[in-house]
Design an enzyme around this catalytic site. Structure first.
Site, PDB file in Angstrom:
ATOM      1  N   CYS A   1      -0.471   1.279   7.387  1.00  0.00           N
ATOM      2  CA  CYS A   1      -0.949   1.608   6.047  1.00  0.00           C
ATOM      3  C   CYS A   1      -2.279   2.344   6.095  1.00  0.00           C
ATOM      4  O   CYS A   1      -2.496   3.290   5.336  1.00  0.00           O
ATOM      5  CB  CYS A   1      -1.053   0.341   5.206  1.00  0.00           C
ATOM      6  SG  CYS A   1       0.574  -0.367   4.835  1.00  0.00           S
TER       7      CYS A   1
ATOM      8  N   GLU B   1       0.825  -1.208   0.000  1.00  0.00           N
ATOM      9  CA  GLU B   1       0.000   0.000   0.000  1.00  0.00           C
ATOM     10  C   GLU B   1       0.867   1.269   0.000  1.00  0.00           C
ATOM     11  O   GLU B   1       0.574   2.222  -0.727  1.00  0.00           O
ATOM     12  CB  GLU B   1      -0.925   0.014   1.223  1.00  0.00           C
ATOM     13  CG  GLU B   1      -1.891  -1.146   1.273  1.00  0.00           C
ATOM     14  CD  GLU B   1      -1.359  -2.392   1.981  1.00  0.00           C
ATOM     15  OE1 GLU B   1      -2.179  -3.247   2.332  1.00  0.00           O
ATOM     16  OE2 GLU B   1      -0.124  -2.515   2.173  1.00  0.00           O
TER      17      GLU B   1
END
Length: 160
Positions: free
Chosen positions: A91, A60
């Site tokens: 994330c 991510e």
């Protein structure tokens, strides 16, 4: 007979799965992500933690970094991030700061039980961004299971 239009979330999750398979082949935890803006992929990422020897080299984060370069802006308003596994707390924090419009993920990250309290789904994403869970969830989860089975076998061989 007219062709049935493919669900765009399914289409883009398949692209994230390609990235996850790339990580798998590189002996990284098989997580893949893509960032989509105006119906087009502007960035891709897969886990590169081992390769970069960096705790922040998650799929991510890699995808967000590429999208920032593409947009020449750290704000991701109007963007959707597709990731094969529910993002970790680190994330998700980055996704919130980036002001993404949507998050779509495949498999729920049940192994991070503490995140249900501290981060993970416990972060109130619904007020910040639209959330869709479970897209290609079984396929994403199966790839993770396959990876960890392979790694356990590999480590056993190395220990003997």
């Amino acid at each position: 007979m007219p062709r049935k239009k493919l669900d765009p979330d399914l289409k883009f999750m398949r692209e994230a799965l390609k990235e996850a398979r790339r990580a798998y082949r590189q002996h990284e935890v098989p997580v893949g992500a893509v960032v989509v803006y105006k119906g087009k992929i502007i960035s891709r990422g897969h886990n590169r933690v081992e390769e970069k020897n960096s705790v922040t080299a998650h799929a991510e984060i890699e995808a967000l970094s590429g999208a920032s370069r593409h947009l020449t802006n750290w704000r991701m308003e109007g963007c959707t991030l597709y990731t094969t596994v529910e993002p970790c707390a680190m994330c998700k924090g980055a996704l919130l700061v980036a002001r993404l419009e949507r998050l779509v993920f495949g498999a729920a990250n049940e192994s991070l039980v503490s995140e249900l309290k501290f981060g993970g789904r416990g972060i109130e994403l619904k007020n910040q961004m639209e959330l869709r869970a479970g897209v290609c969830g079984e396929e994403c989860a199966e790839l993770m299971k396959k990876f960890f089975q392979r790694e356990r076998k590999r480590r056993k061989v190395e220990e003997n």
